[in-house]
Design an enzyme around this catalytic site. Structure first.
Site, mmCIF file in Angstrom:
data_model
loop_
_atom_site.group_PDB
_atom_site.id
_atom_site.type_symbol
_atom_site.label_atom_id
_atom_site.label_comp_id
_atom_site.label_asym_id
_atom_site.label_seq_id
_atom_site.Cartn_x
_atom_site.Cartn_y
_atom_site.Cartn_z
ATOM 1 C CB SER A 164 -11.661 6.962 -3.737
ATOM 2 O OG SER A 164 -10.483 7.520 -3.158
ATOM 3 C CE LYS A 203 -3.667 8.121 6.665
ATOM 4 N NZ LYS A 203 -4.814 7.199 6.566
ATOM 5 C CE1 TYR A 215 -15.089 2.834 -3.053
ATOM 6 C CE2 TYR A 215 -13.128 3.172 -4.391
ATOM 7 C CZ TYR A 215 -13.722 3.038 -3.151
ATOM 8 O OH TYR A 215 -12.960 3.101 -2.011
ATOM 9 N NE ARG A 226 -6.306 9.904 3.224
ATOM 10 C CZ ARG A 226 -5.085 10.166 2.827
ATOM 11 N NH1 ARG A 226 -4.798 11.366 2.339
ATOM 12 N NH2 ARG A 226 -4.142 9.258 2.890
ATOM 13 C CE LYS A 241 -6.663 2.010 -0.963
ATOM 14 N NZ LYS A 241 -7.446 2.036 0.296
ATOM 15 C CE LYS A 295 -3.763 2.306 2.462
ATOM 16 N NZ LYS A 295 -4.662 2.272 3.651
ATOM 17 C CD GLU A 308 6.010 -3.690 3.838
ATOM 18 O OE1 GLU A 308 5.324 -4.523 4.475
ATOM 19 O OE2 GLU A 308 6.409 -2.622 4.333
#
Length: 342
Positions: free
Chosen positions: A291, A234, A330, A221, A265, A211, A250
């Site tokens: 998104s 982040k 989505y 968000r 992602k 990610k 990872e």
């Protein structure tokens, strides 16, 4: 050009191509479908759904045209729609008001929180639908981070303790797949141990293994009520966009710790990462069409700059071409409806 010259040209082309004419396999729709190497079906899709408190009509998400926040009752109807469209899994994300947010994200541990209530309601009404639940604190924290914060630092081990408790709450509510999206080190092993220790061995883990700290998360968000809440960024726990080998490390760590599936992602900007993970590990690997990716396509389509339906399917096929086992998108209900009309 004379007929003789055309014959000479055709002979020349046949000589240099060895007689192979690749366009023969593109000349009609039926032959293109016949030889297609990868395609998208409804079974490839996971539908992310936003759940909110209260009743009434679904609330539109302004930055994601065509996406809504649903009441718990409407989430059940969405799950029925997913079943009828042959979409196997819905993913639940809560819209959390400021009154339920605090420094530690304590609402994540509430067995009667929005996600748990929606999970129970869906399982009671549509038990054949799979449910994926996100494990991270950012929908519940007042500072918008995925973990606990102390003196500006994100605390790894202390966060994992809460993530394990959050995973247990969701699994007890009936969640089928736990999706740790926090990017804390070691969280998959601890969540697996916590689930197994409670006799929840059949609960699967789909780790957000790679990610990235991305610009494509903004509309999400907005959808979960975190817009404006995030303090800082982040980048100390989500991956740096310049790294690829790190994604393999990872993923290898999460697989070793007990992940049943892994995820990349965002999706489109990281197709190379998706392909590398599939080639390296040969295990179920998913892409999350975020998104922001959705919003870019929808905005361009609404302005008449691109054909939205064609762009939608083109992106889906790019994920499958790169080796994805499935896609969180989505667009999922729209794609599935289109497939049923064919």
């Amino acid at each position: 050009m004379s007929s003789g010259e055309r014959r000479d040209l055709s002979r020349t082309i046949d000589t240099v191509t060895g007689g192979t004419r690749l366009r023969r396999l593109r000349q009609t729709d039926w032959v293109r479908r016949l030889v297609r190497e990868s395609d998208v079906t409804a079974s490839d899709l996971i539908w992310p759904i936003f759940v909110r408190e209260g009743a009434g009509d679904p609330e539109a998400v302004a930055s994601m045209p065509g996406v809504f926040r649903y009441s718990v009752a409407d989430c059940v109807e969405a799950a029925r729609r997913a079943r009828d469209l042959e979409i196997p899994v819905v993913a639940l994300f809560p819209f959390t008001g400021t009154e339920r947010r605090d420094e530690t994200g304590s609402e994540a541990l509430n067995p009667d929180n929005l996600v748990c209530r929606a999970t129970r309601a869906i399982k009671d009404a549509v038990p054949e639908i799979g449910i994926l639940c996100d494990v991270a604190l950012d929908p519940y924290t007042s500072h918008g981070h995925d973990g606990l914060v102390k003196d500006g630092r994100i605390l790894n081990d202390e966060t994992i303790e809460l993530l394990c408790r959050q995973a247990l709450v969701q699994a007890r509510a009936g969640c089928d797949i736990i999706g740790p999206s926090d990017m804390m080190d070691g969280r998959v092993a601890c969540i697996r141990a916590a689930l197994d220790g409670e006799g929840l061995r059949d609960t699967m883990i789909m780790s957000y293994a790679a990610k990235y700290a991305s610009a494509f998360y903004g509309p999400f968000r907005d959808a979960v009520g975190s817009t404006g809440a995030l303090k800082g960024d982040k980048r100390t726990y989500q991956m740096d966009m310049g790294n690829t080998d790190e994604a393999l490390r990872e993923a290898a760590q999460d697989i070793h710790e007990g992940a049943d599936m892994i995820m990349v992602k965002p999706g489109l900007p990281y197709l190379d990462i998706l392909a590398r993970l599939v080639d390296e590990f040969r295990m179920p690997t998913f892409a999350y069409q975020t998104s922001g990716e959705y919003a870019v396509i929808m905005a361009a389509a609404q302005n008449g700059w691109i054909d939205g339906d064609r762009a939608m399917f083109e992106t889906m096929r790019s994920f499958k071409r790169a080796g994805a086992s499935g896609i969180l998108s989505y667009f999922s209900p729209r794609i599935a409806e289109s497939l049923q009309r064919r």
